[in-house]
Design an enzyme around this catalytic site. Structure first.
Site, short mmCIF file in Angstrom:
data_model
loop_
_atom_site.label_atom_id
_atom_site.label_comp_id
_atom_site.label_asym_id
_atom_site.label_seq_id
_atom_site.Cartn_x
_atom_site.Cartn_y
_atom_site.Cartn_z
N ASP A 101 0.82 -1.21 0.00
CA ASP A 101 0.00 0.00 0.00
C ASP A 101 0.85 1.26 0.00
OD1 ASP A 101 -2.17 1.66 0.11
OD2 ASP A 101 -2.72 1.20 2.16
N ASP A 336 -2.06 5.86 -6.01
CA ASP A 336 -2.43 4.93 -4.94
C ASP A 336 -2.56 3.53 -5.48
OD1 ASP A 336 -3.34 3.74 -2.64
OD2 ASP A 336 -5.35 4.57 -2.77
#
Length: 455
Positions: A101, A336
């Protein structure tokens, strides 16, 4: 519902003129010569995907709340079909599957014998939380050391939470090993897991870490927040890797509701480039935008007091077929890896989705643009640092399930992220990242985007 959205689909002809979306007020930072990036020292394959956490949206919302004097923010919901990429991490000699992440910073593993709760706070069987293992056994690790009188604590607006002890241990990802890395080992959890991952490898900045100078999770606050160096930041400081940057090459794959096992989903690389074919002629290095400590706005200007959270880029524009010219004002756009779709200003999403043949339709109930699964995809490119990065047509139509008759339903890869206001956060997700290698230099606070060759 979805079927009604498809009922109004109709054929339209796309205009031939170029539709170029540019920023109305430009504070475009200097474009740097593309950094020379060697092959990576450490590479780990990404081998599976899992549904994106519902709680991810509140991570993004908290960005503005941390700095904005008013605390106002627009919450980005995200689609249920968003996916996250997973890989293996070894901590204290025990190996687990964890989320990769770029939109969070902690490395954590659920602790063995943890207590599971539902989203209303009532105890449940551990299976309800949906972790992929029994958890990290700190007692069985010869290198684990407890960090006394502090706690790891994350609470989300949807009711999910993680809290528990903090410790130090040897963390290894793709052969890159860091001793005495600070990690969270939550033993209380309300979690909507995917049945595969047991934790997370956070790659963003220390400002987003979640350790507090209290053992009472109800007393965790900004006042007793103890930021710490995330895994890769520690590796750089310790000299465990020669170069202070990591790279992501995320391959497109089937977007399914269930977890997808696939040995060819890309790479997480430390210290250099992953082993994928590149188009070096389309590469640019740009500053990561920090956030002003006075007004909370993203800034690319030199600011010694700027606070860094996510990998926020200054997007100069979007180009696709059409007949009108739009201006955009906001530039709060993050790269992201934990979000599949692109979420752009609503005017951009509306104009682009009208160019599909047949055109996409917006469903009010779901808040998504749906598109014929065999529609003609209009070209789309993102301009960063003076260069345009096209998105492959295969990334712009995604399978979204089936309707009541069992027929496939598809959604557009480019969705509305809300109105173009300073408070909103927009995302370039995997729809964009599938087409580039994104390299993040955590020492210079720069990112290099390099176009991949067609694959």
């Amino acid at each position: 519902m979805v079927s009604s959205a498809f009922a109004v689909l109709s054929l339209v002809s796309a205009a031939a003129a170029e539709f170029h979306v540019v920023r109305h007020v430009s504070h475009t930072p200097r474009a740097l010569e593309p950094a020379v990036i060697p092959p990576a020292e450490f590479v780990v394959p990404i081998t599976s995907t899992a549904p994106r956490r519902q709680s991810k949206k509140t991570n993004l919302a908290s960005l503005r709340k941390k700095l904005s004097p008013t605390g106002n923010t627009a919450v980005l919901e995200g689609a249920d079909l968003d996916q996250e990429y997973l890989t293996d991490v070894t901590i204290g000699g025990q190996t687990f599957t964890a989320i990769v992440d770029t939109g969070s910073s902690d490395t954590w593993l659920i602790k063995k014998n943890f207590r599971c709760f539902n989203l209303t706070g009532f105890p449940e069987d551990t299976e309800t939380c949906g972790f992929g293992s029994e958890g990290f056994d700190t007692a069985a690790s010869p290198t684990f050391k407890n960090f006394p009188n502090v706690s790891f604590n994350i609470s989300y607006g949807d009711g999910e939470f993680l809290s528990g002890p903090v410790g130090f241990d040897t963390v290894s990802v793709g052969g890159l090993a860091v001793t005495q890395q600070e990690i969270g080992t939550p033993d209380f959890a309300a979690w909507n897991g995917d049945g595969v991952n047991s934790g997370l490898i956070g790659l963003a900045y220390a400002s987003l870490t979640s350790v507090f100078n209290t053992t009472d999770p109800t007393k965790a606050s900004r006042a007793n927040h103890i930021p710490y160096d995330p895994f890769f930041f520690t590796a750089v400081k310790r000299g465990a890797v020669k170069n202070p940057f990591f790279s992501l090459a995320l391959n497109r794959g089937p977007l399914l509701v269930n977890v997808t096992e696939d040995k060819n989903l890309g790479f997480l690389a430390f210290g250099g480039m992953p082993p994928v074919a590149l188009d070096d002629k389309t590469a640019v290095t740009v500053p990561v935008q920090g956030y002003s400590a006075t007004d909370g706005n993203p800034t690319s200007a030199p600011d010694p007091n700027a606070v860094f959270f996510y990998y926020t880029a200054d997007v100069e524009g979007y180009t696709f077929p059409g007949s009108t010219k739009l201006n955009t004002k906001n530039n709060n756009t993050i790269l992201d890896s934990g979000t599949t779709l692109n979420y752009l200003p609503s005017a951009v999403a509306e104009a682009y989705n009208a160019q599909f043949v047949p055109k996409a339709t917006f469903d009010e109930e779901s808040g998504l643009y749906f598109v014929d699964c065999k529609a003609k995809v209009p070209p789309f490119s993102v301009k960063l640092g003076g260069k345009s990065f096209p998105i492959d047509a295969r990334d712009q139509i995604l399978l979204g399930g089936t309707d009541d008759d069992g027929k496939p339903i598809c959604i557009s890869g480019t969705q509305s992220g809300g109105e173009d206001t300073p408070e909103n956060v927009f995302i370039l997700g995997d729809v964009f990242l599938h087409n580039v290698v994104s390299t993040f230099d955590i020492k210079a606070n720069e990112m290099t985007v390099t176009r991949r060759k067609k694959y």
